[in-house]
Design a protein around this motif. Structure first.
Motif: not given
Length: 653
Positions: A4-8, A10, A206, A208, A231, A233, A235
């Motif tokens: 499952k990708i952790v959206e916050n 990166f 967030n 990064y 896991t 993000n 993008t």
């Protein structure tokens, strides 16, 4: 099943020349414009990188620093708490006892112990506990355990335990910072990455991670954060190379061999052409050929693999040799001699080099008759200088300071040893005794080196034209000469083994790195079961574990059956052991360096090529590739190189 990708959180892959610093700056500006009340944290690998990021940014609500500087600032409020002191002794208590007992009879420890006894009347865990009011970061590579001083390396260990033991402190991180960047994540310890990952998970902050695994040339990261990386993000993409011209970028893309990270040239560089195509020169005498090429390209950046050659070439070979012998920079430590000898900032963790670089900067200002800058510099580094130095309340104070600087400057021009120069600084009472005392008996051989070698190093760092593949990764030159070498000392680099494997097999970083982390886990599990390294076995201890080891080897061979990397790099050693199981043959198995040497060579090959903006030449020793030279030539041509053999016959691309 995909993770499952952790959206916050990166992961931003930033290959060579991709404008990572510019991207971070733009993200910070965009975020602070939209959310002016938010706080931003950016962790960089070096102070130099931090200074580069700070340029042009309004620093209000933006914290940019190295990991050590940040952790100290963030945690020091708690360092006087009893819970922190208890944790300190929980972590370092055994090491403190070892130093007190000094069973190996090390002279510098005996001297240190006697100094403590003379000052406090005794030396024991209880006495030390009573005398430590607060723990602190001592900004060097050695712990000051008796005083509560945490070293450069130990600060990371301590911070990790703090975050684990005190969740409220971990929560404070995301309460304070809404945007966090970890620059050059691939060179950070897994513990550091996990600290920030755990803190930001399931929060509104967030995080990064920016960097490039192909540029991971320090052995700080152990691979234990791989599952978490899967896991994240992904993008955000950085697909433009702003540094190099198309010919170089094409070579880099082919070496990387991963379409996901393919780069395109910038509009500015798209039409530029090199003086010559990227080329490989195979010759019998690289040294002689280099002389010829350097006469044609006097401004070329020479990339050596071996640091001794690099420092020899700039006139600081003995200085490097003696620093490299120090236990504090041995292969098991996070910092190497090269790391501290390449850092001319006031965040250098080595007490002697920091002292010399500070003096060097003061004398640079003195040569320009800039007394005001000297006074400001001394004030900014008040933790090093005695209080009376640089305090100006009258004209006579200025006169006295100038006289002092004149004595230092005159001594700096003489052919004296570093020891003689440091003794002069002691006599002049410029620096605090508490700092000078950090330069202990361990430095005896270093202090005997001529001061001129340090001056040569200092001058070189201001304008480097000779480097190693382990040098500053962001450094680039129009013309780069890359000298292919092996190193069997730490860090191990098997460049010619890499070239052979790369020639006969389709290789990518993911393939090689995945195998490496899998393989070293087998080694770790095996040594944990034994309770010692394979290399430490003797006949008696081997006989005790002979059955286990034979079974373990069979299991490992079955696990990696059909893996071309294992077959080429490791299998022979295991087969020889199975044919003749004994202590001699088992020591040739379970060797991390067999794989790491090739993995590091792959990365260094890419990093070395990525330094070139326009012209790239790789020098290969012909005798070391004779058994696969024909295939290697074809491989190199397919990558985008022209290849010149010793006969001077040019094989066109």
């Amino acid at each position: 099943m995909a993770a499952k990708i952790v959206e916050n959180i990166f992961l931003v892959n930033a290959p060579a020349g991709s404008g990572k610093t510019t991207k971070i700056k733009s993200m910070i500006v965009n975020h602070t414009t939209k959310h002016p009340e938010d706080n931003v944290l950016c962790i960089t690998y070096t102070k130099r990188a931090a200074e580069e990021l700070k340029k042009g940014l309004n620093e209000e609500r933006i914290d940019i620093s190295t990991i050590h500087s940040f952790l100290y600032k963030f945690l020091r409020f708690y360092f006087c708490k009893n819970e922190m002191k208890d944790l300190y002794f929980e972590i370092f208590g055994d090491l403190i006892r070892e130093n007190i007992e000094n069973n190996n009879g090390q002279e510098y420890i005996s001297i240190r112990n006697q100094k403590y006894i003379d000052k406090y009347g005794g030396l024991s865990i209880e006495v030390i506990k009573a005398n430590i009011g607060a723990i602190y970061y001592n900004e060097s590579s050695a712990n000051h355990l008796y005083n509560g001083g945490i070293s450069h390396d130990s600060l990371l260990i301590f911070a990790e335990k703090v975050f684990e033991k005190f969740p409220k402190i971990k929560l404070r991180l995301t309460q304070k910072y809404q945007l966090i960047f970890i620059d050059e994540y691939q060179d950070s310890a897994s513990s550091v990455l996990r600290m920030f990952y755990d803190a930001c998970l399931n929060t509104n902050s967030n995080l990064y991670f920016l960097g490039d695994k192909m540029q991971q040339i320090y052995k700080n990261y152990d691979g234990s954060f791989e599952e978490e990386l899967k896991t994240l993000n992904t993008t955000i993409k950085l697909e433009t190379n702003h540094r190099s011209i198309p010919d170089i970028i094409s070579v880099l893309n082919n070496i990387y061999n991963n379409q996901e990270f393919k780069q395109d040239p910038s509009d500015r560089n798209r039409e530029l052409k090199p003086d010559h195509p990227p080329r490989v020169i195979m010759c019998s005498d690289i040294k002689e050929r280099l002389k010829s090429e350097c006469s044609n390209y006097p401004d070329a950046l020479l990339l050596f693999l071996l640091n001794q050659q690099r420092f020899d070439s700039i006139g600081a070979g003995e200085l490097y040799k003696q620093f490299n012998k120090l236990d504090r920079y041995s292969y098991i430590k996070q910092l190497s001699a090269t790391d501290v000898l390449s850092d001319n900032t006031n965040e250098n963790s080595d007490p002697l080099l920091k002292l010399l670089f500070v003096v060097g900067e003061v004398l640079d200002h003195y040569e320009r008759f800039n007394l005001g800058s000297i006074i400001q510099f001394i004030k900014a580094n008040r933790n090093l200088f005695n209080k009376s130095i640089g305090t100006i309340t009258s004209h006579q104070d200025r006169v006295n300071l100038c006289k002092l600087l004149s004595k230092i400057y005159d001594a700096y021009q003489k052919e004296i040893s570093i020891n003689e120069f440091v003794n002069l600084l002691k006599e002049l009472d410029i620096f605090k005794n508490s700092y000078i005392d950090n330069i202990d008996n361990e430095y005896m051989e270093v202090l005997a080196v001529k001061l001129s070698e340090f001056k040569a190093l200092s001058n070189y760092l201001k304008d480097p034209t000779v480097s190693t593949q382990h040098g500053v990764k962001g450094e680039s030159h129009k013309t780069v000469f890359f000298i292919a070498e092996d190193s069997y000392r730490t860090p191990v680099v098997h460049l010619y083994k890499f070239l052979k494997l790369w020639t006969i097999k389709e290789l990518s970083l993911d393939t090689l790195e995945t195998f490496y982390y899998n393989y070293i886990q087998w080694i770790r599990d095996t040594t944990n079961h034994l309770g010692c390294k394979i290399s430490d076995l003797n006949k008696e201890s081997y006989d005790t574990y002979a059955t286990y080891l034979k079974t373990r080897v069979e299991q490992l061979c079955n696990h990696f059956e059909g893996n071309f990397i294992f077959k080429d790099l490791c299998e022979d050693s295991y087969n020889k052991y199975l044919l003749k199981p004994n202590v001699t043959n088992i020591k040739k198995c379970f060797k991390e360096s067999s794989v790491y040497g090739v993995l590091s060579a792959y990365k260094l090959f890419y990093v070395g090529c990525s330094r070139a903006r326009s012209n790239l030449t790789i020098f290969i020793e012909k005798s070391k590739v004779e058994d696969f030279s024909k295939d290697l030539v074809e491989k190199l041509k397919s990558i985008g190189f022209s290849v010149e053999v010793e006969t001077r016959e040019l094989l066109e691309v």
